[in-house]
Design an enzyme around this catalytic site. Structure first.
Site, mmCIF file in Angstrom:
data_model
loop_
_atom_site.group_PDB
_atom_site.id
_atom_site.type_symbol
_atom_site.label_atom_id
_atom_site.label_comp_id
_atom_site.label_asym_id
_atom_site.label_seq_id
_atom_site.Cartn_x
_atom_site.Cartn_y
_atom_site.Cartn_z
ATOM 1 N N GLU A 120 -5.380 3.968 6.006
ATOM 2 C CA GLU A 120 -5.104 3.780 4.580
ATOM 3 C C GLU A 120 -5.518 4.999 3.757
ATOM 4 O O GLU A 120 -4.754 5.436 2.893
ATOM 5 C CB GLU A 120 -5.807 2.517 4.074
ATOM 6 C CG GLU A 120 -5.439 2.154 2.652
ATOM 7 C CD GLU A 120 -5.899 0.753 2.273
ATOM 8 O OE1 GLU A 120 -6.193 0.548 1.096
ATOM 9 O OE2 GLU A 120 -5.957 -0.131 3.153
ATOM 10 N N SER B 108 -11.279 -0.405 3.311
ATOM 11 C CA SER B 108 -10.505 -0.693 4.523
ATOM 12 C C SER B 108 -9.874 0.598 5.031
ATOM 13 O O SER B 108 -9.115 1.245 4.307
ATOM 14 C CB SER B 108 -9.422 -1.724 4.225
ATOM 15 O OG SER B 108 -10.000 -2.951 3.813
ATOM 16 N N ARG C 146 0.822 -1.208 0.000
ATOM 17 C CA ARG C 146 0.000 0.000 0.000
ATOM 18 C C ARG C 146 0.863 1.268 0.000
ATOM 19 O O ARG C 146 0.538 2.256 0.656
ATOM 20 C CB ARG C 146 -0.952 0.012 1.199
ATOM 21 C CG ARG C 146 -1.916 -1.164 1.258
ATOM 22 C CD ARG C 146 -2.838 -1.218 0.042
ATOM 23 N NE ARG C 146 -3.646 -2.419 0.098
ATOM 24 C CZ ARG C 146 -3.281 -3.592 -0.448
ATOM 25 N NH1 ARG C 146 -2.138 -3.693 -1.103
ATOM 26 N NH2 ARG C 146 -4.050 -4.653 -0.359
#
Length: 344
Positions: A338, A242, A164
């Site tokens: 995130e 998420s 990520r």
């Protein structure tokens, strides 16, 4: 190029929070995008580049400058000895692209079905799900380099892809993604299925393949079951997906009862594991459906934070901070959000 002065960030983001935009510029072509960014930089005005709005927490105060809304479209195909390369404009909706590849019998991104947002955002976050990541598919990313005032092309070796993460994420605002090129494989069958939940849904063993359409359908069903396919009629999809990344920790500091997966070797040479952020949130007192005012965890997935109409970014981030504190206190693990919390 369309310019508006009456837009709200809340109307352009999947979390539905964010205040007024001083000047919204909507572009539909690559040259328009470059020109819009160059104009903002020449005028030394604050710039926010926005695609699908699915991975940001927009500020309640709004944006005191220009928001450039990227609505560029286009997919060009080149057949090569290595496979099929697609150059995709940054504003192309990601799930539309995945559906296109499945329809064209091109394997590689079928497990990334249902992810909201635009194609240009995928290399920034190194988007991944159900055992696939875009880093494995990307051959180049064309950007506008704001400091140089010129276009340039990054190869994968220059992008610093990690879980990520990427160079583009680490240098926010330095580059504006114009197009992304992917290398796919012509096949009716998927890439080997490497995610246990997906393999079970498909009725195959890990490492086996399945028809592309079957993989896409299975992934969409799994994501819908968690409220993670954007649907204006589904309050559980009013989220950024998420909200926390799965923490990667040394094996010796793992939480024994928490589900984990091998995560390679760290910079210190120690073996690492990836912990389930969803499990940590669920077992820290913030399970599915935990609410505080107009924000809280999704009723179907503890890792998604959702908002109700009228919620604020301040309210959402305060709730997220409480979740982080609870997980740290109980398990000694620090969760990292995130989505990007945008600051004017």
């Amino acid at each position: 190029m369309q310019v508006r002065h009456d837009a709200q960030l809340a109307d352009l983001t999947t979390l539905g929070v964010g205040g007024p935009i001083e000047r919204l510029v909507e572009v539909t072509g690559r040259d328009e995008l470059v020109a819009a960014v160059r104009d903002v930089d020449d005028a030394a005005r604050p710039l926010l580049v926005l695609g699908g709005g699915s991975n940001i927490v927009a500020p309640d105060t709004g944006w005191p400058g220009d928001v450039v809304l990227v609505r560029t479209r286009g997919i060009s195909r080149t057949d090569t000895a290595e496979g099929v390369e697609l150059e995709v404009e940054a504003g192309e909706p990601w799930d539309d692209l995945v559906a296109h590849t499945v329809g064209q019998q091109l394997a590689g991104m079928e497990a990334l079905s249902g992810i909201p947002g635009s194609t240009g955002a995928t290399p920034v976050q190194n988007v991944g799900a159900y055992g696939q990541e875009v880093a494995a598919l990307i051959t180049s990313v064309r950007v506008y380099d704001r400091s140089a005032g010129a276009e340039r092309v990054f190869l994968p070796t220059e992008l610093g892809f990690a879980y990520r993460d990427s160079r583009l994420k680490q240098q926010p605002g330095a580059y504006v993604v114009l197009a992304v090129s992917f290398l796919l494989r012509a096949s009716e069958q998927s890439s080997p299925v490497s995610y246990a939940e997906l393999a079970k849904a498909l009725g195959v063993e890990l490492g086996e393949t399945a028809p592309l359409a079957a993989v896409r359908d299975a992934v969409l069903a799994l994501r819908r079951g968690k409220g993670m396919v954007w649907d204006p009629a589904d309050p559980d999809s009013r989220s950024a997906g998420s909200f926390f990344t799965n923490p990667v920790v040394p094996v010796g500091t793992a939480v024994p009862e928490c589900p984990s997966w091998p995560a390679g070797i760290g910079a210190d040479g120690a073996a690492q594991v990836k912990l389930s952020a969803a499990w940590l949130v669920q077992h820290s007192g913030y399970g599915r459906g935990t609410r505080a005012g107009k924000v809280g965890t999704s009723s179907r997935h503890s890792l998604a934070l959702t908002t109700e109409p009228g919620a604020t970014a301040t309210e959402l981030m305060a709730f997220a901070d409480r979740v982080v504190a609870a997980v740290r206190e109980q398990f000694g693990v620090t969760l990292v959000p995130e989505p990007t919390a945008v600051r004017p």
